[in-house]
Design a protein around this motif. Structure first.
Motif, PDB file in Angstrom:
ATOM      1  N   GLY A 220       0.791  -1.225   0.000  1.00 17.43           N
ATOM      2  CA  GLY A 220       0.000   0.000   0.000  1.00 17.43           C
ATOM      3  C   GLY A 220       0.820   1.271   0.000  1.00 17.43           C
ATOM      4  N   VAL A 221       2.134   1.142  -0.151  1.00 12.88           N
ATOM      5  CA  VAL A 221       2.999   2.324  -0.167  1.00 12.88           C
ATOM      6  C   VAL A 221       2.880   3.051  -1.506  1.00 12.88           C
ATOM      7  N   PHE A 222       2.829   2.289  -2.608  1.00 14.06           N
ATOM      8  CA  PHE A 222       2.723   2.873  -3.942  1.00 14.06           C
ATOM      9  C   PHE A 222       1.297   2.749  -4.444  1.00 14.06           C
ATOM     10  N   VAL A 223       0.768   3.850  -4.919  1.00 14.33           N
ATOM     11  CA  VAL A 223      -0.542   3.849  -5.573  1.00 14.33           C
ATOM     12  C   VAL A 223      -0.447   4.694  -6.836  1.00 14.33           C
ATOM     13  N   LYS A 224      -1.232   4.340  -7.806  1.00 13.50           N
ATOM     14  CA  LYS A 224      -1.230   5.094  -9.059  1.00 13.50           C
ATOM     15  C   LYS A 224      -2.129   6.308  -8.897  1.00 13.50           C
ATOM     16  N   GLY A 225      -1.566   7.456  -9.145  1.00 11.31           N
ATOM     17  CA  GLY A 225      -2.365   8.668  -9.113  1.00 11.31           C
ATOM     18  C   GLY A 225      -3.111   8.833 -10.425  1.00 11.31           C
ATOM     19  N   GLY A 226      -4.140   9.605 -10.395  1.00 14.17           N
ATOM     20  CA  GLY A 226      -4.884   9.863 -11.618  1.00 14.17           C
ATOM     21  C   GLY A 226      -4.240  11.000 -12.388  1.00 14.17           C
TER      22      GLY A 226
ATOM     23  N   ALA B 173      -0.986  -4.108 -14.142  1.00 12.42           N
ATOM     24  CA  ALA B 173      -1.468  -4.699 -12.895  1.00 12.42           C
ATOM     25  C   ALA B 173      -2.105  -3.550 -12.120  1.00 12.42           C
ATOM     26  N   PRO B 174      -2.828  -3.855 -11.058  1.00 10.19           N
ATOM     27  CA  PRO B 174      -3.382  -2.757 -10.268  1.00 10.19           C
ATOM     28  C   PRO B 174      -2.281  -1.806  -9.787  1.00 10.19           C
TER      29      PRO B 174
END
Length: 111
Positions: free
Chosen positions: A56-62, A72-73
């Protein structure tokens, strides 16, 4: 503008490749070794990304600059391209720095 980030990465990689070709630093000097180093570095950073995504450290921003294709997610298509570019750039900068240091050392011995 979708795809602008990918386009910027490819144009930047082309610029680095032009410098590489002019100085015969990495790919134009030892193409197989360079390709293996880039692939290993890219794989390492993709694994790093996978761990970061899983924790959960990396998330794709919009961003409207991304194509919107996810491998991948939270892993956009542009990410492996960026990681390969990063590895290639690091190799070229390292080779150029070594050449520069070698040139300086050689000139110093002549004086």
């Amino acid at each position: 503008m979708p795809g602008a980030y990918l386009l910027a990465l490819l144009v930047s990689a082309a610029g680095v490749a032009a410098l590489d070709a002019r100085g015969r630093l990495v790919l134009w000097r030892r193409p197989r070794r360079a390709a293996v180093a880039i692939l290993i570095g890219t794989a390492f950073f993709l694994i790093w990304d996978a761990v970061g995504i899983a924790t959960g450290v990396f998330v794709k921003g919009g961003s409207p600059l991304l194509l919107g294709i996810d491998l991948a997610p939270h892993l956009p298509l542009e990410e492996p391209v960026f990681l390969a570019f990063l590895c290639y750039l690091a190799l070229v900068v390292h080779a150029a720095a070594l050449r520069r240091l070698h040139t300086r050392a050689t000139r110093g011995r002549r004086a």
